[in-house]
Design a protein around this motif. Structure first.
Motif, PDB file in Angstrom:
ATOM      1  N   GLU A  23       0.848  -1.187   0.000  1.00 31.64           N
ATOM      2  CA  GLU A  23       0.000   0.000   0.000  1.00 31.64           C
ATOM      3  C   GLU A  23       0.882   1.235   0.000  1.00 31.64           C
ATOM      4  O   GLU A  23       2.052   1.189   0.368  1.00 31.64           O
ATOM      5  N   CYS A  24       0.284   2.334  -0.415  1.00 30.93           N
ATOM      6  CA  CYS A  24       0.980   3.616  -0.456  1.00 30.93           C
ATOM      7  C   CYS A  24      -0.047   4.718  -0.261  1.00 30.93           C
ATOM      8  O   CYS A  24      -1.058   4.754  -0.965  1.00 30.93           O
ATOM      9  N   ALA A  25       0.195   5.600   0.705  1.00 28.66           N
ATOM     10  CA  ALA A  25      -0.738   6.687   0.995  1.00 28.66           C
ATOM     11  C   ALA A  25      -0.363   7.988   0.282  1.00 28.66           C
ATOM     12  O   ALA A  25      -1.053   8.981   0.425  1.00 28.66           O
ATOM     13  N   GLU A  26       0.713   7.968  -0.483  1.00 30.74           N
ATOM     14  CA  GLU A  26       1.185   9.179  -1.162  1.00 30.74           C
ATOM     15  C   GLU A  26       0.654   9.270  -2.589  1.00 30.74           C
ATOM     16  O   GLU A  26       0.313   8.265  -3.208  1.00 30.74           O
ATOM     17  N   LYS A  27       0.633  10.487  -3.113  1.00 31.92           N
ATOM     18  CA  LYS A  27       0.278  10.719  -4.511  1.00 31.92           C
ATOM     19  C   LYS A  27       1.513  10.513  -5.380  1.00 31.92           C
ATOM     20  O   LYS A  27       2.639  10.806  -4.956  1.00 31.92           O
ATOM     21  N   PRO A  28       1.322  10.070  -6.621  1.00 29.67           N
ATOM     22  CA  PRO A  28       2.473   9.940  -7.526  1.00 29.67           C
ATOM     23  C   PRO A  28       3.092  11.307  -7.828  1.00 29.67           C
ATOM     24  O   PRO A  28       2.381  12.312  -7.932  1.00 29.67           O
ATOM     25  N   LEU A  29       4.399  11.318  -7.971  1.00 28.45           N
ATOM     26  CA  LEU A  29       5.109  12.526  -8.393  1.00 28.45           C
ATOM     27  C   LEU A  29       4.924  12.730  -9.889  1.00 28.45           C
ATOM     28  O   LEU A  29       4.865  13.851 -10.375  1.00 28.45           O
ATOM     29  N   SER A  30       4.866  11.619 -10.622  1.00 32.06           N
ATOM     30  CA  SER A  30       4.627  11.617 -12.064  1.00 32.06           C
ATOM     31  C   SER A  30       4.295  10.191 -12.477  1.00 32.06           C
ATOM     32  O   SER A  30       4.431   9.260 -11.676  1.00 32.06           O
ATOM     33  N   SER A  31       3.865  10.034 -13.710  1.00 39.15           N
ATOM     34  CA  SER A  31       3.627   8.690 -14.232  1.00 39.15           C
ATOM     35  C   SER A  31       3.940   8.687 -15.724  1.00 39.15           C
ATOM     36  O   SER A  31       3.781   9.707 -16.406  1.00 39.15           O
TER      37      SER A  31
END
Length: 138
Positions: free
Chosen positions: A17-25
């Motif tokens: 799991e990850c609670a952070e937003k992507p920096l980019s994709s």
């Protein structure tokens, strides 16, 4: 993002799991991604370094050198081989999560194509897609 991103490997041994937003994709067409995923390209989300938490199972790591000589740690399920993420040793602030491993891969839509200098000739892209022959600088 209100909810955590959650994902897993093919066999279900590894969950994260990850609670952070992507920096980019982005879609990566580099030769290493082609080989690691046995595919013409890989959809990745750059997540803040250290933000992905393994909630079950454990990952195996292999370190490979890219064309520049920089080292990349690739993490995958030791049971089924699913690649979960990669970490460039020279850039610890971002972890490259494999978007297709998300329980809901529709949550992150890569918008650009990188390392198109390695794009396979038979892998056609939308003419309007944003493309970079290498990884764009910050």
């Amino acid at each position: 993002m209100a909810d955590k991103l959650k994902g897993r490997c093919l066999c279900g041994t590894v969950n994260y799991e990850c609670a952070e937003k992507p920096l980019s994709s982005f879609f990566c067409h580099c030769r290493q991604c082609q080989l690691a995923h046995a595919a013409p390209f890989c959809a990745e989300a750059a997540m803040p370094g250290g933000s992905i938490k393994i909630t079950s199972g454990s990952l195996k790591k292999i370190t490979t050198a890219i064309e520049s000589g920089a080292l990349v740690d690739r993490y995958f399920c030791p049971e089924c081989g699913t690649h979960i993420y990669a970490q460039a040793q020279s850039y610890p602030d971002a972890t490259m999560l494999k978007v297709a491993t998300l329980n809901d891969p529709e949550l992150i839509k890569p918008e650009i194509h990188v390392f198109t200098e390695s794009q396979l000739s038979w892998s056609k892209l939308d003419e309007n897609a944003c493309k970079f022959e290498q990884m764009p600088s910050k």
